[in-house]
Scaffold this motif. Sequence first.
Motif, mmCIF file in Angstrom:
data_model
loop_
_atom_site.group_PDB
_atom_site.id
_atom_site.type_symbol
_atom_site.label_atom_id
_atom_site.label_comp_id
_atom_site.label_asym_id
_atom_site.label_seq_id
_atom_site.Cartn_x
_atom_site.Cartn_y
_atom_site.Cartn_z
ATOM 1 N N THR A 36 0.824 -1.209 0.000
ATOM 2 C CA THR A 36 0.000 0.000 0.000
ATOM 3 C C THR A 36 0.854 1.254 0.000
ATOM 4 O O THR A 36 0.419 2.316 -0.411
ATOM 5 C CB THR A 36 -0.946 0.033 1.218
ATOM 6 N N ARG A 37 2.099 1.113 0.483
ATOM 7 C CA ARG A 37 3.056 2.232 0.453
ATOM 8 C C ARG A 37 4.472 1.655 0.515
ATOM 9 O O ARG A 37 4.670 0.548 1.002
ATOM 10 C CB ARG A 37 2.803 3.193 1.595
ATOM 11 N N PRO A 38 5.448 2.386 0.008
ATOM 12 C CA PRO A 38 6.831 1.909 0.089
ATOM 13 C C PRO A 38 7.245 1.730 1.548
ATOM 14 O O PRO A 38 6.828 2.491 2.419
ATOM 15 C CB PRO A 38 7.644 3.030 -0.567
ATOM 16 N N GLY A 39 7.999 0.745 1.800
ATOM 17 C CA GLY A 39 8.446 0.489 3.169
ATOM 18 C C GLY A 39 9.311 -0.754 3.203
ATOM 19 O O GLY A 39 9.839 -1.171 2.179
ATOM 20 N N PRO A 40 9.423 -1.364 4.349
ATOM 21 C CA PRO A 40 10.254 -2.560 4.457
ATOM 22 C C PRO A 40 9.536 -3.783 3.869
ATOM 23 O O PRO A 40 8.890 -4.547 4.574
ATOM 24 C CB PRO A 40 10.487 -2.700 5.962
ATOM 25 N N ASN A 41 9.599 -3.929 2.562
ATOM 26 C CA ASN A 41 8.991 -5.070 1.884
ATOM 27 C C ASN A 41 9.850 -5.432 0.675
ATOM 28 O O ASN A 41 10.733 -4.678 0.274
ATOM 29 C CB ASN A 41 7.544 -4.765 1.470
ATOM 30 N N TYR A 42 9.572 -6.583 0.099
ATOM 31 C CA TYR A 42 10.392 -7.096 -0.992
ATOM 32 C C TYR A 42 10.427 -6.152 -2.192
ATOM 33 O O TYR A 42 11.487 -5.886 -2.757
ATOM 34 C CB TYR A 42 9.894 -8.483 -1.429
ATOM 35 N N VAL A 43 9.274 -5.645 -2.596
ATOM 36 C CA VAL A 43 9.198 -4.796 -3.789
ATOM 37 C C VAL A 43 10.024 -3.530 -3.602
ATOM 38 O O VAL A 43 10.788 -3.137 -4.487
ATOM 39 C CB VAL A 43 7.729 -4.470 -4.141
ATOM 40 N N GLY A 48 13.323 0.110 -5.007
ATOM 41 C CA GLY A 48 13.517 1.420 -4.398
ATOM 42 C C GLY A 48 12.175 2.070 -4.104
ATOM 43 O O GLY A 48 11.146 1.732 -4.701
ATOM 44 N N ALA A 49 12.185 3.021 -3.187
ATOM 45 C CA ALA A 49 10.944 3.654 -2.722
ATOM 46 C C ALA A 49 10.236 4.447 -3.820
ATOM 47 O O ALA A 49 9.006 4.371 -3.950
ATOM 48 C CB ALA A 49 11.240 4.552 -1.523
#
Length: 127
Positions: A36-43, A48-49
Amino acid sequence: MTQLPGIAGEIEDAIGLELTAKLLRARGGTEVNIPTRPGPNYVTELLGADATQRLIDVMGAGRIVLPCGHMRGRDAERIARRDKAMAMLAAGRSLREVALQCDLHLRTVERYNAERDRTIDQPKLPL
């Protein structure tokens, strides 16, 4: 103008060809969760954010199945991947792990697994 068809083209519009190819090489043929938002996840770790936010803006959050397309290789390579996938399935590895390690679509691995199950369950003919 995109160089890739379908969903891959939509992703390319959002994040560019280089990052799309990076994503497809890493996770092509499997489901990926768009956060749902950039953060600590694989994508976000992979793209990059900024690119993740662009992807969210275009695709929305949720699960998508990434195509493999041209990322997979030629016939001899395909046969080698199939043989490796069958061996991994026989060893009890997960479908997702097999898809990622063998550069195959998840549905292809599911089909291989079904073939393998039919072969195992098939009764032997009397001699």
